[in-house]
Design a protein around this motif. Structure first.
Motif: not given
Length: 245
Positions: A83-100
């Motif tokens: 999500d995005g392309d700068d900084g932390v963008y690979i599964t940057p939040t817990l919400t992203h992780a849980l959805r995956v």
């Protein structure tokens, strides 16, 4: 077949899933928006092709592609969400992780560098919440210190994915084999070699240096980049050595 196992203790140093990946190849099936192969149907077909070739697992981006690949193959699926392309963008939040995880990933891969995560949660807190779903965690790191910290935070496996892509890690033209060797000696969890692996010889060397498995992406799954590589070599071939027919 469902490869997910809910272990009794964390982190997991041995599990049926990790055992199946030992000394094997993980193929990263990803395509950027705008590329001809972008989309769940194409990624599912690519994943099936990789498994037919012997891939032990598939790494895939986003919940839609994760779900499609989960239904298409009978090997472990490592899911992430860019999500995005700068900084932390690979599964940057817990919400992203849980959805995956909900989409069917057996393993959730996330940025485990020293940089602050977008939702402000600590790495250990995030990993514990993912573990609560019965899903393993792959920590994408760039340095030895980050790998050690991720293992201490509960990550089940460490991947060298981000070496050369953060301010704290030096750039490399090829894979960071030195990091693989250092991590293998520094942590007890499996180390996955990932990032700029372009040849079978490089992948084999990573195993020799202690990698549990090797992740290869663009060298296998990006036909545009592969074609460009060949075309560039032909375009630079000296004109005086070309034989007209």
């Amino acid at each position: 077949m469902n490869h997910r196992r809910l272990p009794t203790t964390w982190p997991v140093t041995t599990s049926p899933l990790l055992d199946t990946l030992r000394n094997g190849l993980v193929v990263s099936c990803q395509a950027r928006p705008g590329e001809p192969l972008h989309g769940p149907d194409f990624m599912a077909a690519m994943a099936r092709s990789a498994v037919l070739g012997g891939a032990r697992a598939i790494r895939v981006n986003g919940p839609l592609d994760t779900e499609a690949v989960r239904h298409a193959v009978d090997v472990p699926v490592i899911g992430l969400w860019k999500d995005g392309d700068d900084g932390v963008y690979i599964t940057p939040t817990l919400t992203h992780a849980l959805r995956v995880a909900e989409a069917g990933a057996d393993v959730v891969a996330l940025d485990a560098t020293a940089r602050p995560r977008r939702d402000g949660l600590g790495l250990a807190e995030t990993i514990a919440a993912i573990h609560a779903t019965g899903t393993l965690v792959m920590a994408d790191i760039a340095t030895v210190d980050e790998g050690v910290a991720a293992a201490s935070a509960g990550a089940d496996m460490i991947s060298t994915t981000l070496s050369g892509y953060t301010p704290d890690s030096p750039g490399h033209a090829g894979p960071d084999l030195g990091l693989v060797a250092e991590l293998a000696a520094a942590v007890t969890v499996p180390v996955f070699a990932e990032g700029r692996y372009a040849t079978p010889a490089q992948a084999a060397q990573a195993l020799i240096l202690g990698a549990h498995a090797v992740v290869v992406g663009g060298a296998i799954t990006r036909p545009t980049d592969i074609t460009t590589h060949f075309v560039s070599a032909l375009d630079t071939f000296p004109a005086e050595r070309r034989t007209a027919k």
